[in-house]
Design an enzyme around this catalytic site. Structure first.
Site, PDB file in Angstrom:
ATOM      1  N   ASP A 304      49.864  21.329  31.529  1.00  0.00           N
ATOM      2  CA  ASP A 304      48.679  20.599  31.032  1.00  0.00           C
ATOM      3  C   ASP A 304      48.565  20.828  29.516  1.00  0.00           C
ATOM      4  O   ASP A 304      47.674  21.531  29.047  1.00  0.00           O
ATOM      5  CB  ASP A 304      47.422  21.102  31.763  1.00  0.00           C
ATOM      6  CG  ASP A 304      46.167  20.380  31.305  1.00  0.00           C
ATOM      7  OD1 ASP A 304      46.270  19.296  30.704  1.00  0.00           O
ATOM      8  OD2 ASP A 304      45.056  20.913  31.564  1.00  0.00           O
ATOM      9  N   CYS A 344      47.209  14.116  28.069  1.00  0.00           N
ATOM     10  CA  CYS A 344      45.891  13.654  27.638  1.00  0.00           C
ATOM     11  C   CYS A 344      46.000  12.799  26.378  1.00  0.00           C
ATOM     12  O   CYS A 344      45.021  12.575  25.678  1.00  0.00           O
ATOM     13  CB  CYS A 344      44.949  14.836  27.419  1.00  0.00           C
ATOM     14  SG  CYS A 344      45.543  16.024  26.212  1.00  0.00           S
TER      15      CYS A 344
HETATM   16  N1  SAH Z   1      45.019  23.528  30.864  1.00  0.00           N
HETATM   17  C1  SAH Z   1      43.778  23.763  30.146  1.00  0.00           C
HETATM   18  C2  SAH Z   1      43.613  22.895  28.936  1.00  0.00           C
HETATM   19  C3  SAH Z   1      44.738  22.984  27.980  1.00  0.00           C
HETATM   20  S1  SAH Z   1      44.297  22.576  26.338  1.00  0.00           S
HETATM   21  C4  SAH Z   1      42.602  23.552  31.066  1.00  0.00           C
HETATM   22  O1  SAH Z   1      42.772  23.098  32.183  1.00  0.00           O
HETATM   23  O2  SAH Z   1      41.476  23.855  30.660  1.00  0.00           O
HETATM   24  C5  SAH Z   1      45.781  22.963  25.538  1.00  0.00           C
HETATM   25  C6  SAH Z   1      46.069  24.429  25.425  1.00  0.00           C
HETATM   26  O3  SAH Z   1      47.411  24.549  24.976  1.00  0.00           O
HETATM   27  C7  SAH Z   1      45.220  25.174  24.426  1.00  0.00           C
HETATM   28  O4  SAH Z   1      44.605  26.262  25.070  1.00  0.00           O
HETATM   29  C8  SAH Z   1      46.205  25.661  23.360  1.00  0.00           C
HETATM   30  O5  SAH Z   1      45.906  26.973  22.900  1.00  0.00           O
HETATM   31  C9  SAH Z   1      47.495  25.657  24.103  1.00  0.00           C
HETATM   32  N2  SAH Z   1      48.708  25.443  23.320  1.00  0.00           N
HETATM   33  C10 SAH Z   1      48.926  24.578  22.324  1.00  0.00           C
HETATM   34  N3  SAH Z   1      50.207  24.608  21.933  1.00  0.00           N
HETATM   35  C11 SAH Z   1      50.823  25.524  22.707  1.00  0.00           C
HETATM   36  C12 SAH Z   1      52.169  26.015  22.806  1.00  0.00           C
HETATM   37  N4  SAH Z   1      53.132  25.549  22.020  1.00  0.00           N
HETATM   38  N5  SAH Z   1      52.438  26.939  23.744  1.00  0.00           N
HETATM   39  C13 SAH Z   1      51.475  27.398  24.561  1.00  0.00           C
HETATM   40  N6  SAH Z   1      50.201  26.993  24.511  1.00  0.00           N
HETATM   41  C14 SAH Z   1      49.878  26.072  23.596  1.00  0.00           C
END
Ligand code: SAH
Length: 402
Positions: A304, A344
């Site tokens: 996600d 998204c």
């Molecule tokens: N799955 C979550 C929403 C994800 S939002 C839910 O259900 O609430 C996206 C998330 O990805 C954020 O928390 C951000 O910190 C993380 N993120 C962004 N780039 C990333 C990367 N390269 N590796 C791991 N996490 C990452």
């Protein structure tokens, strides 16, 4: 009620009449109504080339989206009582959908309030404004929220990057209510699926919680009991903690953000699942490669990620990132595994996500079965004339050896 007129060129009223709410700057008849005559956020009557008013909206001469329609016709001014009315209409839907006051209350254009998002966490509301027109109405919105919901606090999480396009400053602060001392019940909590998640209305992502995935997380129930689950991009542990509550044997939550990982650990404790959920800080792509090298296998992998395609011109690069991510996800799946994949990005069509997964599967010589289609929860209604409001898509897939 007298509002200055914003004239449209001939024919440029058609999209508004078909239901859309936006006026682009090149659709404005600037000979009759020079955009420079308006200040960002001015309330205007939007008028067609014949001089017939379409309705009332607000303008921003500095934005590509020069105006947004808020009310059709001229019978009702754009004021606090209109906002109260829109909030009540929005509230009626959410009260029908959900037993508890935890949901997205206002989803911008789809709820007739372009540029405004409101999320409700019990007696705390977190709002986000993305346009100068809504920023101008901030006091009216605050009054309206207090009148309709009588919240303990209203936070403004006005730090979205898109505010720059409207030349708005970025900030996060308390708009109504009192700061509460630590430990005296001042914490903000999202409730979902019978669980509690502590959220941060100032330092968190977006408004602090992603209610748009709630029903999709509900769908985990049939797939995770007794299973080993990987929740990639886990943020506060929404998917992973819910999987554990549905009986997953072992869950690994992975996110790149240190505060998110810390908060996930607290949420795990809070829900009494500490023996079954781990939270790890790592880059998703690096972590998946390391898991692959170590030959780790999961029964269920949830992907996600944040939006990889923010602008249409990033489509090629972004869709490749989705494909690479899904391929890595499949490589750490057990022989008969479940892949939950999401995007998204509005600019990533549903079919493009499926195509990427299928290409990845063929590359790895796997077979995919599409089981359940995912979409944003109904407290994020889609406006049928505004494709941008339809942004979240996903699939629950079964992945088998070919
Ligand atoms: N799955 C979550 C929403 C994800 S939002 C839910 O259900 O609430 C996206 C998330 O990805 C954020 O928390 C951000 O910190 C993380 N993120 C962004 N780039 C990333 C990367 N390269 N590796 C791991 N996490 C990452």
């Amino acid at each position: 009620m007298e509002y200055p007129a914003l004239y449209l060129k001939r024919g440029e009223d058609a999209r508004l009449r078909a239901g859309h709410l936006w006026v682009f700057s090149n659709e404005v008849d600037v000979a009759r109504s020079p955009l420079g005559d308006f200040a960002p956020g001015d309330v205007v009557a939007i008028v067609d080339h014949r001089g017939k008013a379409i309705g009332i909206g607000y303008v921003n001469p500095n934005s590509l989206i020069a105006a947004r329609l808020v009310v059709r016709g001229l019978a009702h001014p754009f004021d606090r009582s209109l906002i109260v009315h829109r909030l009540n209409v929005a509230l009626a839907l959410r009260e029908q959908l959900y037993a508890e006051p935890y949901y997205r209350l206002v989803f911008g254009e789809s709820d007739g309030l372009p540029g405004l998002t409101l999320d409700r966490f019990g007696d705390v509301v977190v709002g986000q404004i993305t346009t100068a027109g809504m920023e101008r109405q901030k006091d009216a919105i605050t009054d309206a929220v207090v009148k309709v919901l009588a919240p303990r606090q209203l936070w403004w999480k006005n730090d979205a990057g898109i505010r720059a396009m409207e030349q708005l400053p970025e900030y996060a602060d308390l708009g109504y209510g009192n700061h509460t001392d630590e430990g005296s019940g001042g914490e903000v909590v999202a409730r979902e699926g019978g669980l509690e998640f502590g959220i941060d209305p100032v330092g968190g992502q977006k408004t602090g919680w992603f209610y748009d995935q709630r029903e999709n997380r509900d769908a985990l129930a049939r797939f995770v009991t007794g299973k080993r689950v990987l929740d990639m991009f886990s943020y506060l542990g929404g998917w992973g903690i819910r999987a554990a509550a549905y009986g997953a044997r072992e869950v690994d939550c992975v996110d790149a953000s240190a505060p998110a990982v810390e908060a996930t650990r607290r949420n795990v404790e809070r829900n009494g699942l500490a023996n079954r959920v781990n939270a790890v800080r790592a880059d998703a792509f690096e972590h998946l490669k390391a898991l692959r090298e170590a030959r780790e296998r999961y029964d269920v992998v949830i992907l996600d990620p944040p939006a990889f395609i923010k602008r249409r011109k990033d489509f090629k690069e972004g869709s490749l990132a989705y494909r690479r991510l899904n391929e890595l996800g499949m490589q750490v799946l057990a022989r008969d595994g479940i892949l939950v994949t999401c995007s998204c990005s509005h600019h990533m069509p549903r079919q493009a996500l499926v195509d990427g997964v299928q290409q990845g599967a063929r590359h790895l010589d796997r077979q995919v079965q599409m089981l359940i289609s995912l979409q944003q929860a109904p407290d994020h209604p889609v406006h049928p004339a505004i494709p941008e409001t339809d942004y979240l898509k996903g699939h629950i897939l079964r992945v088998l050896p070919a």
